[in-house]
Each structure stands twice: as structure tokens, then as C-alpha cells.
Design an enzyme around this catalytic site. Sequence first.
Site, PDB file in Angstrom:
ATOM      1  N   GLU A 114     -11.034  17.823  35.560  1.00 15.70           N
ATOM      2  CA  GLU A 114     -11.893  18.877  35.286  1.00 15.70           C
ATOM      3  C   GLU A 114     -11.252  20.361  35.574  1.00 15.70           C
ATOM      4  OE1 GLU A 114     -16.169  18.546  37.976  1.00 15.70           O
ATOM      5  OE2 GLU A 114     -14.171  19.215  39.295  1.00 15.70           O
ATOM      6  N   GLU A 173       1.006  -1.323  -0.091  1.00  8.28           N
ATOM      7  CA  GLU A 173       0.035  -0.072   0.092  1.00  8.28           C
ATOM      8  C   GLU A 173       0.973   1.356  -0.132  1.00  8.28           C
ATOM      9  OE1 GLU A 173      -2.606  -0.479   3.189  1.00  8.28           O
ATOM     10  OE2 GLU A 173      -4.329  -0.916   2.277  1.00  8.28           O
TER      11      GLU A 173
END
Lengths: 101, 581
Positions: B315, B75
Site C-alpha cells: 500500500e 527460431e
Amino acid sequence: MSDSSNGENQTDEEFYILRLFVSGTSPNSVRAINNLKIICENHLKGRHELEIIDIHQQPLLVRNEDVTAVPMLIKKSPLPKRRLVGDMSEKDKVLKGLGLV
Amino acid sequence: MAKNTKIPKIPRTPKLAKTPTGISGLDEITFGGLPTGRPTLVCGTAGCGKTLFSLEFIIRGAMDYNEPGVFMAFEEKAHELATNVASLGFDLRTLEEQKLIKLDYVHIDKSEIAETGEYNLDGLFIRLGYAIDSIGAKRVVLDTIENLFSGLSNQGILRAEIRRLFQWLKEKGVTAVITGERDGPSLTRQGLEEYVSDCVILLDHRVIDQISTRRLRVVKYRGSLHGTNEYPFLIDEDGISVLPVTSLNLDKPVSTQRISSGIRSLDTMLTEGGFYKGSSVLVSGTAGTGKTSVAASFVNAACERKEKCLFFAFEESPQQIIRNMKSIGMDLQKHLDKGMLQFYASRPTLYGLEMHLVAIHKAIRKFKPKIVVLDPITNLITVGSVSEVKSMLVRLIDFFQSEQITVMFTALSLNTIVNEQTDEGVSSLVDAWILIRDIESNGERNKGLYIMKSRGMPHSNQVREFVISENGLDLVDVYLGPEGVLTGSARMQQMLQEETGAVLHTHALSRKDREIIRKRTMLEAKIESLRSEFESAEEELNKVYVEEDIKKAVMEENRKKMTELRKGNARDILPTKKNRK
């Protein structure tokens, strides 16, 4: 196994450089050599150079020429470069592939 | 981590030899690696990481196991491959120069090729054979051999040739990885799995709720045990990491060593000074109750003890946490500078849950901390369902236990019902659970801290008021009075009131005391005077008696004398005198 004649370069009669990769003396290879020789004799007489390479002998060349399927005929000149795989038994396709039709 | 336990088979049968891939995690799942000397099919949809998988197999083999490898690409061109893996820190060129890796790019362009009869793929065999022999390769990758089908049209020949190729690879004794594109229900477009039947690995790339997760599954592995689950994997700057789902066997080593929570009064509540080493602690509470502060103080204390800490912040950014903790008297920056503390901040939505798990694993393996904080786990719920989060946390806790890492999770609970389990249902898994709860009264919110559970140690059952000041965190006994639990200013007020009361009380007491003393002295004086009165009366009485006696005696005498005298008997007078003596 080269058959060459120089000098007379006509406009539609180009000089062909061909390389045929074969795998030893396998049936396919032998058939390919014979078929190709007949085609060259009939259509490219005096204006081609045919090199027959046994892949077992020259593995590096196999890689450099990116050979996968054998027998494989590579038309190096004139451009465009073309590859023909198979035992060259289908004459029409071979002629088309070589641009002789 | 999965143990390398193999079920003993029939004795004296040689075990299936395995070739380690070097891909982190995969060798645990396959209990050693891919079958040596046999081809393995790696299949998956476009972009799932097949090429990278196979490249890493070759590169790790060359670098870590001294097994040279051939990479045959159908490929991508060799230099493209080199560029692609350069971003992962692998230098293909150098490895090629060292004759550890050989790249071969096979290009088949349909427009360039015409088929003129029968052929075979001897050319490919020769090339591969030459490449293998030239470096003594032990590993081979064919990526993706199915591309042959797009270049050549004679399927009959191709299939026969591919079958021959795999047979030939087996004879050569090389461990091969063949990649194949997945198409629909079948594993590969051309049904390669028919030919490669020893080991099939399926890679998958799924997008759920816009978040992608890569997963790997060993579909089959002949002659060997293997993990059958879908394992998440991560592609990052270190290549592929597969996360083996840790076996949930409960035979982890335990420690009785205690480690401080960083809050002295909390340690006291827990008796003997804190949590067990290697345990898991859950701190849950509603928004703004100081969960992060508890975690930070735990980390701070650990850093002071020279224990490495890893803080996963889902957070806040590390800078934010450092700034915020500075305001309550904790300098995390200096621990960060010393390398005792490391932050790992990422948004939960950055990638899937499994990816987080892999990332956490990786970060821990790299930094090797003693203490880990995850703040907060509830944010992970945004990227997975409750059950997914739970299973992730189970695995995480399991992993921490096996590594003897003490972990503190913080969890945001959305309502204030005390008995409510946390959303993730981890409360049953953790060893200690601390709940911080809002206590709202008299127009103010205060924080109450409880120890909901703490396995294996006596602990206080009391509610403490959790106070955050610029000096750090502290727990204060709440006021338990007739009016119930009082906190905050109500507690202060009550305390002041009590103080005033006490002062008044003591004052009243001393006054009463003095009065008693006075009364006593008064009474005593009275008693004294009465006594002297009594004595004088007694004396008076005595005097009367004595006088009476004397009088009587004298009168008797006188009477006798008178009688004597009247009778004139002088002789009787003398013996009478004698008798009296």
C-alpha cells in the site's frame, strides 16, 4: 569432380559454383549425384564447378553451410544463392532452381 | 515444500533416472527433474517462456550439474539468444568458450529452398551428433523443431524424420527438451506429442482482468509421480521460478518460544510475553486504526532483538512507512541501514496473485527473515477473487510455518461488525487474531483493541483502548462504568470525575471521622462524670450504712447498759463484756 572451362564469359552464360551435400552412398544421394551430373552435362557444360561433399566426412562444413536436409545442392554462384533439396529427380524444379529456365 | 517422497514401486526395479533441471521449483514438482535420456516436450503459446525454459535447462545443467548441453535453435540466431539471456545474468559466450554449451542455429528459409525429390534430415542428425560429441553433451534442446515444417513442405518425410530423430536422441542417451508451439486444442501445431510421450510440460500465459499469470503444468510423465496442478511461475532476473503449491500436511514443527509484539501491554494481554514463534498473526481493523503501526512496532521490536525482518508493503512505499513510523517514535531507518530490515514494496496490480506468491517466496528465500509482515493482504483482493486470495494465503501460511517464520498480516475490514470474518477468511487459519475497532461516541472516534483469538495461550478477554502517541503505541484499560465502555476523552473525563469524587469523598470522610472522635471524647467525659457521681453517691450510701451500723451497735450497747443499770446487776455486766470479745 570438377569440370571447368575459363575465359569465355558470355553475358547470359554465367559460371556456376555448385556444392552438393550427400549422405554417404545412400540411395537418395546416389540418385542425386547421377541426376545432377546429367543436368550439368546438358545445361552447364563447361561452365560449372561441382563439389560433392559427404556430410559424414565434414560435419563442420555441414554446420557452416547450414545444411539440414540431404541431399542438398547449394548454388553459391551466380547470385542469388539457392538451395535445392531432394534427389534431383524433378528436373524442371532443378532447372528452375538453378535459374536455367 | 514438497517432500521427496516416492511411493515405493515393485522392489528391485530400477527407478526412473531423473535429470535435475535446476529451474527452481520444477524439480520439486517432478520429484527430481526430467527423465534422463529421454525427450521431454515443452509446449505453450507464443511468449509463454518455452525458449527461456529450455535455455535455462541447458545453462543450469552446464553451470550447476556439470552436464554440457547443445542448444539447437530453429527460431533465433545464436547471438540473439546470447543477448536475450544476458539480461538474465547468463553469459552464453563464456560457457560456449568453456565448451559447456554449444549453440547451433538452423535456418530454413522457404524462399531459398526448392524441393526436387526425396530427401531426409541426415544433415541435421550429423550436425547434432557432431555438436553432442564435440562437447560430450548430456542435454539437448531443440527449439522449435516445428519450424522445419514451415521451411520444408513434405510432411510425410518430416514426420518420419522427426520420429527417427527422437528415437536417435534416446539411443544417444541425452536428456532432450523439445519445444513446440501450442495451437488450439492440440498441444503442438504438428502433433509432436505423438512422438514425445515420456514427459510433456505445458506452459501457459493467461490474462485475467488485465493481469497476466504464467502457469506450468506437467501434463504427463511416464513412469513417475508428478504434481498435477497448474503451478504459477515467474520469469525475472534470476530466470524461471516455479512455485510448488506447498503440501498442506500438518506436521510442521512448533515452537513454544514467545516473541514480543513490540507493545508491552499487548504482550501482557497475551500472557507470558507475546506470540509464539513461527505462528501467524492477523491484525484486522477498519481504515486508519493503526494496523500498519502495530506491524511496524512488531518489526521494530524484532529488529532490536537482532532478528531479520521482511516487510511486504502493498500500500505504502518504504519511505512513507519510515516517515510515518518516525512520527510515533520508531526509527526503522536504522534497522534498514543495518540490514536487519528489508522492504519489499509492490503494487498488487503489478502482477497476478500467483506472481506475488512466487515473488514473496523468492524474496524470503533470499533474505531468510525470521519475521515477515504483509501489509495489507486485503489489497491483494484487487487482483484475484476471494477464493484465490484465500488459497494463496493458505499456501503462504503453510510456507511460513514450515520455515518457522512468524508472520503478521494486516487486513482492512470494511465494516465494524465484530463477529465478521475477514474478507479473506484467513481468520480460521491464523494462530492469533487481533482486532482493532473504532469505538465512536461523544463525537469522537477511538480505537479499541481486542484479542479475538490466540491459540494455545490464555489471553485477556478485555477490550483495551489503543492509543498512538509520539512515544509509540500503548494500550489503556477502557473505562467500564455504569454508562458502558468509555474511551478517549470520555474516559479521561470519567477518570477526572472519579478523581474529584475521590478527593471530596476523602475530605468528607475525615470530617466525619473527626466528628466521631469528638463525640467520643464528649461521651467519654460524660461517662467519667457520671461515674464519679455514682461513686460519690455510693460512698454516701455506704456512709449511711456504716453510721447506721455503728448507731445500731452503740444503741444496743447503750440499751444493755441501761438494762443492767436498771436491774442493778453488776455481775452480769462483766460476762457480757467477755462474750462480745
